[in-house]
Design a protein around this motif. Structure first.
Motif, short mmCIF file in Angstrom:
data_model
loop_
_atom_site.label_atom_id
_atom_site.label_comp_id
_atom_site.label_asym_id
_atom_site.label_seq_id
_atom_site.Cartn_x
_atom_site.Cartn_y
_atom_site.Cartn_z
N THR A 71 -7.64 9.82 -7.22
CA THR A 71 -8.29 8.59 -7.66
C THR A 71 -7.57 7.34 -7.17
OG1 THR A 71 -7.14 8.26 -9.77
CG2 THR A 71 -9.01 9.80 -9.76
N ASN A 72 -6.34 7.46 -6.66
CA ASN A 72 -5.67 6.31 -6.09
C ASN A 72 -6.09 6.05 -4.66
OD1 ASN A 72 -3.25 4.61 -7.34
ND2 ASN A 72 -3.44 6.54 -8.44
N PRO A 74 -8.26 4.52 -2.07
CA PRO A 74 -9.15 3.36 -2.20
C PRO A 74 -10.37 3.40 -1.29
CG PRO A 74 -7.25 2.81 -0.85
CD PRO A 74 -7.09 4.25 -1.24
N ASP A 75 -10.36 4.26 -0.29
CA ASP A 75 -11.40 4.15 0.75
C ASP A 75 -12.27 5.40 0.86
OD1 ASP A 75 -12.70 2.85 2.94
OD2 ASP A 75 -11.50 4.05 4.32
N VAL A 76 -11.68 6.50 1.31
CA VAL A 76 -12.45 7.72 1.60
C VAL A 76 -13.10 8.30 0.34
CG1 VAL A 76 -12.14 10.15 2.23
CG2 VAL A 76 -11.26 8.36 3.71
N LEU A 113 -4.96 9.06 -15.52
CA LEU A 113 -5.76 7.92 -15.06
C LEU A 113 -7.24 8.04 -15.39
CD1 LEU A 113 -4.17 7.10 -11.56
CD2 LEU A 113 -4.16 5.66 -13.59
N GLU A 150 2.25 12.40 1.18
CA GLU A 150 2.94 11.64 2.23
C GLU A 150 3.64 10.44 1.60
OE1 GLU A 150 -0.04 10.64 5.15
OE2 GLU A 150 0.15 12.58 6.14
N SER A 153 5.80 3.62 1.62
CA SER A 153 6.23 2.46 0.83
C SER A 153 5.05 1.53 0.58
CB SER A 153 7.35 1.72 1.56
OG SER A 153 6.89 1.34 2.84
N GLY A 154 4.01 1.70 1.39
CA GLY A 154 2.85 0.83 1.24
C GLY A 154 1.76 1.43 0.38
N ALA A 155 2.13 2.30 -0.55
CA ALA A 155 1.13 2.93 -1.41
C ALA A 155 1.60 2.89 -2.85
CB ALA A 155 0.88 4.36 -0.96
N PRO A 156 0.67 2.95 -3.80
CA PRO A 156 1.08 2.97 -5.21
C PRO A 156 2.02 4.13 -5.50
CG PRO A 156 -1.31 2.73 -5.00
CD PRO A 156 -0.78 3.03 -3.64
N THR A 160 1.14 8.61 -0.87
CA THR A 160 -0.30 8.77 -0.75
C THR A 160 -0.58 10.23 -0.42
OG1 THR A 160 -2.30 7.95 0.34
CG2 THR A 160 -0.32 8.09 1.69
N MET A 161 -1.84 10.62 -0.41
CA MET A 161 -2.18 12.01 -0.15
C MET A 161 -3.05 12.09 1.10
SD MET A 161 -0.71 13.44 -2.79
CE MET A 161 -1.25 15.15 -2.57
N ALA A 162 -2.67 12.95 2.02
CA ALA A 162 -3.58 13.29 3.12
C ALA A 162 -4.37 14.50 2.64
CB ALA A 162 -2.78 13.63 4.37
N HIS A 163 -5.64 14.55 2.94
CA HIS A 163 -6.43 15.66 2.41
C HIS A 163 -7.70 15.89 3.22
CE1 HIS A 163 -9.39 12.89 0.40
NE2 HIS A 163 -8.37 12.08 0.53
N ARG B 43 -5.68 1.53 -10.48
CA ARG B 43 -5.83 2.07 -9.13
C ARG B 43 -6.05 0.95 -8.13
NH1 ARG B 43 -9.54 4.53 -12.23
NH2 ARG B 43 -8.96 6.57 -13.04
N PRO B 44 -5.66 1.18 -6.88
CA PRO B 44 -5.83 0.11 -5.89
C PRO B 44 -7.30 -0.11 -5.55
CG PRO B 44 -5.06 2.12 -4.83
CD PRO B 44 -5.06 2.38 -6.31
N TYR B 48 -13.07 -5.16 2.36
CA TYR B 48 -13.75 -4.97 3.64
C TYR B 48 -14.29 -6.31 4.13
CZ TYR B 48 -13.78 -0.15 1.86
OH TYR B 48 -13.42 1.07 1.36
N MET B 73 -2.27 -4.85 1.34
CA MET B 73 -1.79 -4.37 2.64
C MET B 73 -2.96 -3.93 3.49
SD MET B 73 1.57 -2.11 1.83
CE MET B 73 2.33 -2.19 3.44
N ALA B 84 -8.20 13.52 6.10
CA ALA B 84 -8.10 12.07 6.03
C ALA B 84 -6.70 11.65 5.63
CB ALA B 84 -9.10 11.52 5.02
N MET B 110 -5.93 -2.70 1.41
CA MET B 110 -5.71 -1.99 0.14
C MET B 110 -5.10 -2.99 -0.84
SD MET B 110 -4.19 1.69 -0.86
CE MET B 110 -2.47 1.62 -0.43
N MET B 112 -3.24 -3.33 -3.86
CA MET B 112 -2.41 -2.64 -4.86
C MET B 112 -1.97 -3.63 -5.93
SD MET B 112 -0.08 -0.08 -2.66
CE MET B 112 0.22 -1.23 -1.37
#
Lengths: 197, 157
Positions: A71-72, A74-76, A113, A150, A153-156, A160-163, B43-44, B48, B73, B84, B110, B112
């Motif tokens: 859930t963190n 933001p895009d996919v 969350l 993964e 430093s630029g993630a909450p 972050t998770m690659a999946h 959550r972030p 767009y 960011m 992904a 993003m 945050m």
């Protein structure tokens, strides 16, 4: 006697080589398994937001539309869940024959969350599942999908998770049917489902 | 059917005209800035926008700032072999005579550390910093969680 020692060493080498080969093979599996192969039955045993264990048998007779995410993301993840919502709306009366599942691959964080609130915001039919780490590994392995934490430093929380980002379709008998790769338009998924329902 | 559905979705959500207006900065035209509504602030969010460079000089989006996020960011969603991931993008190139879209499944901001809940129908400002053209602040439309674009009526799909 010397030969015996050598033999033992060779056997030990073989014993080491087999898992090593397996590990190499697993690393290769980052690429998703091609779909056009013998059907298999993915399985899972994961907790829903109310703490109940949910398994494929709970949904027998329904098609499962399964997405692995967090859930963190933001895009996919919101983009795909928005597609799923559109599919469910478009199915109309047939919507009850399809159960969309959102399986968290970041379960520890997601359980804190409000996972149910998150999935319901997209569509009330989407069921969010978040097991423990071992259950999640097992479910992902069973679906033959990939995920990995993964550090970033630029993630909450610094990661972050690659999946695997496809949607997976499981038939009413529990057999794997197909996957829809990320970005497949909702209309295409809906048309595919309508032919099956 | 697809168009009907899209039309239905569009009509259901009030679209602030602001996001569909184009903001000019030198030879850059910035439009269709939008974000999805958030559930709470844990959550972030994502940001767009469409950037059109009508000039003859290459530029790049070097950063974004907004009061709604403590740590905004630039990122890029990369889907490779079906997997992904979301690497940090130090800057997003905006080459001369081209259009760059920050859109779902590609480049995005993003947001945050949200400082407020992003509510559908409201707007918030984002300041974009370009290497050549400098800074510009645009209004960002907050759309529903199921939105897939800015919802501007002139958008082709």
């Amino acid at each position: 006697m010397r030969l015996k020692v050598l033999q033992k060493m060779l056997w030990a080498a073989v014993a080491l080589a087999i898992p090593a080969y397996g590990a190499l093979h697993l690393l290769d599996e980052r690429a998703e398994t091609p779909v056009a192969e013998v059907s298999f039955r993915p399985t899972f045993s994961l907790l829903d937001a109310e703490g109940r264990v949910r398994m494929p048998s709970d949904f027998a007779g329904k098609h499962l539309l399964v997405f692995f995410g967090f859930t963190n993301c933001p895009d996919v993840c919101p983009t795909t869940l928005a597609e799923v919502a559109q599919v469910m709306e478009g199915l109309g009366d047939d919507a009850g024959k399809v159960q969309p599942l959102f399986i968290s691959i970041d379960p520890t964080r997601d359980r804190g969350l409000e996972l149910a609130e998150y999935t319901a915001a997209f569509h009330p039919s989407i069921l969010g599942l978040a097991g423990d780490e071992a259950q999640t590994r097992a479910a992902a392995g069973s679906f033959r999908i990939f995920y990995e934490r993964e550090d970033s430093s630029g993630a909450p929380d610094g990661y972050t998770m690659a999946h695997s980002a496809s949607l997976y379709l499981i038939g009413p008998d529990g057999n794997w049917l197909r996957q829809f790769s990320y970005g497949t338009p909702a209309s295409e998924i809906m048309n595919d489902l309508k032919q099956r329902l | 059917m697809k168009y009907l559905l899209t039309a239905l979705l569009l009509s259901l959500s009030a679209t602030p005209l602001l996001a569909c207006e184009t903001v000019q900065l030198g030879s850059l035209e910035i439009s269709e800035a939008w974000s999805r509504a958030s559930i709470g602030m844990a959550r972030p969010g994502a940001f767009y926008v469409t950037i059109r460079n009508t000039g003859a000089t290459d530029d790049a989006l070097a950063g974004i700032a907004t009061p709604v996020s403590g740590k905004p960011m630039l990122h890029e969603t990369v889907v490779k072999d079906g997997v992904a991931s979301m690497p940090h993008a130090p800057a997003i190139p905006v080459p001369a005579d081209s259009t760059v879209q920050l859109e779902p499944g590609g480049y995005h901001g993003m947001l945050m550390g949200l400082t407020q809940v992003l509510k559908e129908g409201e707007t918030f400002p984002v300041t974009l910093t370009f290497r050549e053209a400098g800074d510009v602040t645009v209004p960002v439309a907050i759309r529903g969680m199921g939105a897939k674009d800015a919802g501007c009526v002139d958008k082709k799909d």
